[in-house]
Write a protein that holds these residues in place. Structure first.
Motif, PDB file in Angstrom:
ATOM      1  N   TYR A 176       5.769   7.597  16.304  1.00  0.00           N
ATOM      2  CA  TYR A 176       6.905   7.954  15.458  1.00  0.00           C
ATOM      3  C   TYR A 176       7.691   9.068  16.144  1.00  0.00           C
ATOM      4  CZ  TYR A 176       4.770   5.462  11.515  1.00  0.00           C
ATOM      5  OH  TYR A 176       4.239   4.493  10.690  1.00  0.00           O
ATOM      6  N   TYR A 217       0.123   4.121  16.381  1.00  0.00           N
ATOM      7  CA  TYR A 217       1.529   4.185  16.004  1.00  0.00           C
ATOM      8  C   TYR A 217       2.218   5.305  16.780  1.00  0.00           C
ATOM      9  CZ  TYR A 217      -0.576   2.145  11.734  1.00  0.00           C
ATOM     10  OH  TYR A 217      -1.287   1.383  10.833  1.00  0.00           O
ATOM     11  N   TYR A 219       5.282  -7.591   5.687  1.00  0.00           N
ATOM     12  CA  TYR A 219       6.357  -7.005   6.486  1.00  0.00           C
ATOM     13  C   TYR A 219       6.465  -7.728   7.808  1.00  0.00           C
ATOM     14  CZ  TYR A 219       9.060  -3.487   9.030  1.00  0.00           C
ATOM     15  OH  TYR A 219      10.006  -2.827   9.765  1.00  0.00           O
ATOM     16  N   PRO A 241      -5.619  -1.564  10.081  1.00  0.00           N
ATOM     17  CA  PRO A 241      -4.326  -1.561   9.394  1.00  0.00           C
ATOM     18  C   PRO A 241      -4.510  -1.303   7.910  1.00  0.00           C
ATOM     19  CG  PRO A 241      -4.495  -3.441  10.864  1.00  0.00           C
ATOM     20  CD  PRO A 241      -5.856  -2.815  10.828  1.00  0.00           C
ATOM     21  N   GLY A 256      13.054  13.029   8.758  1.00  0.00           N
ATOM     22  CA  GLY A 256      11.805  12.341   8.458  1.00  0.00           C
ATOM     23  C   GLY A 256      11.234  11.660   9.681  1.00  0.00           C
ATOM     24  N   TYR A 259       4.205   0.016  17.120  1.00  0.00           N
ATOM     25  CA  TYR A 259       2.882  -0.090  16.497  1.00  0.00           C
ATOM     26  C   TYR A 259       2.037  -1.072  17.303  1.00  0.00           C
ATOM     27  CZ  TYR A 259      -0.378  -2.272  13.139  1.00  0.00           C
ATOM     28  OH  TYR A 259      -1.469  -2.816  12.517  1.00  0.00           O
ATOM     29  N   SER A 319       4.325  -7.757  11.372  1.00  0.00           N
ATOM     30  CA  SER A 319       3.458  -6.592  11.507  1.00  0.00           C
ATOM     31  C   SER A 319       2.668  -6.398  10.231  1.00  0.00           C
ATOM     32  CB  SER A 319       4.296  -5.351  11.788  1.00  0.00           C
ATOM     33  OG  SER A 319       3.492  -4.196  11.702  1.00  0.00           O
ATOM     34  N   GLN A 320       1.386  -6.349  10.355  1.00  0.00           N
ATOM     35  CA  GLN A 320       0.552  -6.187   9.177  1.00  0.00           C
ATOM     36  C   GLN A 320       0.103  -4.757   8.976  1.00  0.00           C
ATOM     37  OE1 GLN A 320      -0.020  -8.783   6.938  1.00  0.00           O
ATOM     38  NE2 GLN A 320       1.649  -9.501   8.207  1.00  0.00           N
ATOM     39  N   GLY A 321       0.589  -3.849   9.769  1.00  0.00           N
ATOM     40  CA  GLY A 321       0.057  -2.505   9.612  1.00  0.00           C
ATOM     41  C   GLY A 321       1.075  -1.397   9.641  1.00  0.00           C
ATOM     42  N   ASN A 322       2.315  -1.697   9.930  1.00  0.00           N
ATOM     43  CA  ASN A 322       3.285  -0.630  10.076  1.00  0.00           C
ATOM     44  C   ASN A 322       3.489   0.134   8.785  1.00  0.00           C
ATOM     45  OD1 ASN A 322       5.263   0.995  11.078  1.00  0.00           O
ATOM     46  ND2 ASN A 322       6.902  -0.464  10.721  1.00  0.00           N
ATOM     47  N   LEU A 323       3.738   1.399   8.895  1.00  0.00           N
ATOM     48  CA  LEU A 323       4.051   2.254   7.758  1.00  0.00           C
ATOM     49  C   LEU A 323       5.504   2.677   7.823  1.00  0.00           C
ATOM     50  CD1 LEU A 323       1.138   4.804   7.160  1.00  0.00           C
ATOM     51  CD2 LEU A 323       1.729   2.790   5.845  1.00  0.00           C
ATOM     52  N   ILE A 324       6.192   2.565   6.699  1.00  0.00           N
ATOM     53  CA  ILE A 324       7.566   3.041   6.589  1.00  0.00           C
ATOM     54  C   ILE A 324       7.517   4.371   5.853  1.00  0.00           C
ATOM     55  CG2 ILE A 324       9.883   2.531   5.759  1.00  0.00           C
ATOM     56  CD1 ILE A 324       9.014  -0.423   5.621  1.00  0.00           C
ATOM     57  N   PHE A 325       8.060   5.423   6.468  1.00  0.00           N
ATOM     58  CA  PHE A 325       8.033   6.746   5.874  1.00  0.00           C
ATOM     59  C   PHE A 325       9.371   7.091   5.229  1.00  0.00           C
ATOM     60  CE2 PHE A 325       4.140   9.015   7.000  1.00  0.00           C
ATOM     61  CZ  PHE A 325       3.547   8.121   7.881  1.00  0.00           C
ATOM     62  N   GLY A 326       9.302   7.850   4.148  1.00  0.00           N
ATOM     63  CA  GLY A 326      10.496   8.470   3.601  1.00  0.00           C
ATOM     64  C   GLY A 326      10.918   9.635   4.467  1.00  0.00           C
ATOM     65  N   LYS A 327      12.071  10.221   4.148  1.00  0.00           N
ATOM     66  CA  LYS A 327      12.609  11.294   4.989  1.00  0.00           C
ATOM     67  C   LYS A 327      11.952  12.637   4.742  1.00  0.00           C
ATOM     68  CE  LYS A 327      16.513  12.230   1.894  1.00  0.00           C
ATOM     69  NZ  LYS A 327      15.953  13.440   1.334  1.00  0.00           N
ATOM     70  N   GLY A 328      11.134  12.700   3.694  1.00  0.00           N
ATOM     71  CA  GLY A 328      10.414  13.939   3.431  1.00  0.00           C
ATOM     72  C   GLY A 328      11.080  14.798   2.377  1.00  0.00           C
ATOM     73  N   ASP A 367       4.401  -4.316  17.649  1.00  0.00           N
ATOM     74  CA  ASP A 367       5.634  -4.331  16.875  1.00  0.00           C
ATOM     75  C   ASP A 367       6.571  -3.288  17.494  1.00  0.00           C
ATOM     76  OD1 ASP A 367       6.467  -3.781  13.335  1.00  0.00           O
ATOM     77  OD2 ASP A 367       7.724  -4.063  15.094  1.00  0.00           O
ATOM     78  N   PHE A 375       5.637  13.688   2.662  1.00  0.00           N
ATOM     79  CA  PHE A 375       6.182  12.387   3.031  1.00  0.00           C
ATOM     80  C   PHE A 375       5.503  11.279   2.240  1.00  0.00           C
ATOM     81  CE2 PHE A 375       8.818  13.389   6.645  1.00  0.00           C
ATOM     82  CZ  PHE A 375       8.274  14.548   7.164  1.00  0.00           C
ATOM     83  N   ARG A 407       3.248   0.694   3.162  1.00  0.00           N
ATOM     84  CA  ARG A 407       2.881  -0.397   4.066  1.00  0.00           C
ATOM     85  C   ARG A 407       3.068  -1.688   3.282  1.00  0.00           C
ATOM     86  NH1 ARG A 407      -2.921  -2.886   5.497  1.00  0.00           N
ATOM     87  NH2 ARG A 407      -2.089  -4.778   6.435  1.00  0.00           N
ATOM     88  N   TYR A 412       0.879  -1.154   0.000  1.00  0.00           N
ATOM     89  CA  TYR A 412       0.000   0.000   0.000  1.00  0.00           C
ATOM     90  C   TYR A 412       0.928   1.219   0.000  1.00  0.00           C
ATOM     91  CZ  TYR A 412      -3.941  -2.909   1.680  1.00  0.00           C
ATOM     92  OH  TYR A 412      -4.928  -3.857   1.827  1.00  0.00           O
ATOM     93  N   PHE A 434       1.268   5.602   0.214  1.00  0.00           N
ATOM     94  CA  PHE A 434       0.597   6.781   0.751  1.00  0.00           C
ATOM     95  C   PHE A 434       1.454   8.029   0.530  1.00  0.00           C
ATOM     96  CE2 PHE A 434      -2.519   4.549   3.488  1.00  0.00           C
ATOM     97  CZ  PHE A 434      -1.949   3.293   3.568  1.00  0.00           C
TER      98      PHE A 434
END
Lengths: 117, 113
Positions: B35, B33, A98, B98, B42, B48, A101-110, B56, A90, A94, A32, A34
């Protein structure tokens, strides 16, 4: 490793011109995708997301993003920039497979977008 | 509530002290979550929570960091023996499920002197 890259720290655009903010990702499975925006002195807000279907996704404030599976990219675009679009953008991913964890979001640095009149 | 609420909005503490940050998610949101956002950087994932599943914790930077969540309500992030490098904005977000969009709080600005 799972990661999201926003290769540009800053993008400068003149008002009225089209804008692109780049994002590429490296994750397993079909993610996914975003985009979130952080206006000065305000919290992060959701812009748009891609889950499946049409590769061109339309979101808030006239923004859109194009999912390109072969290039693993999800660039944010707008046909005509406004000064009020100036903010920090940003990209987030997801990954569906992963770890545990089925829901964590990995963000870019912006990426800081600056639109000048 | 209408949105994700975080408290305090600002916290100044001395090096070595413990701090506790609170997050009230939107009612009915199962995912929560935490952060961290250092100045000019970033978002760094910390932890989580999803329903009653094991959280997590893979993003917690050291054993000085811990977090709890009671059911699908309030969460607290605790930093023990704070260090100057812990200075950052700590953001909490929640989502209905999620994969759904995240709603962010305004954050807690932590300054460790």
């Amino acid at each position: 490793a799972q990661s999201v890259a926003q290769p540009e720290d800053q993008v400068n655009v003149a008002e009225g011109n089209p804008l692109t903010v780049k994002c590429t990702y490296s994750v397993s499975g079909n993610p996914y995708l975003f985009w979130y925006v952080q206006y000065p002195n305000r919290g992060l807000q959701f812009l748009l997301k891609y889950i499946t279907g049409d590769n061109l996704v339309k979101g808030s404030y006239g923004f859109e993003a194009e999912f390109n599976k072969s290039q693993t990219s999800f660039h944010l675009k707008k046909p005509s920039a406004l000064v009020s679009d100036s903010a920090l953008y940003f990209c987030a991913v997801r990954p569906l497979n992963y770890g545990g964890s089925q829901g964590n979001l990995i963000f870019g640095k912006g990426t800081k977008l600056s639109v000048k009149p | 509530g209408a949105g994700v609420s975080q408290s305090p909005s600002n916290k100044v503490t001395e090096k070595g002290k413990d701090v506790e940050l609170r997050c009230d998610p939107i009612s009915g949101h199962t995912a929560l979550y935490w952060y961290r956002q250092r100045l000019g950087q970033g978002l760094e994932f910390l932890i989580y929570f999803q329903g009653n599943s094991a959280p997590d914790k893979s993003g917690l930077p050291s054993d000085r960091f811990s977090a709890e969540r009671t059911g699908e309500s309030v969460s607290t992030l605790t930093i023990q023996r704070t260090q100057q490098e812990d200075s950052a904005v700590y953001l909490c977000a929640s989502s209905f499920r999620p994969g759904e969009k995240l709603f962010f709080g305004s954050g807690t600005q932590l300054s460790v002197l």
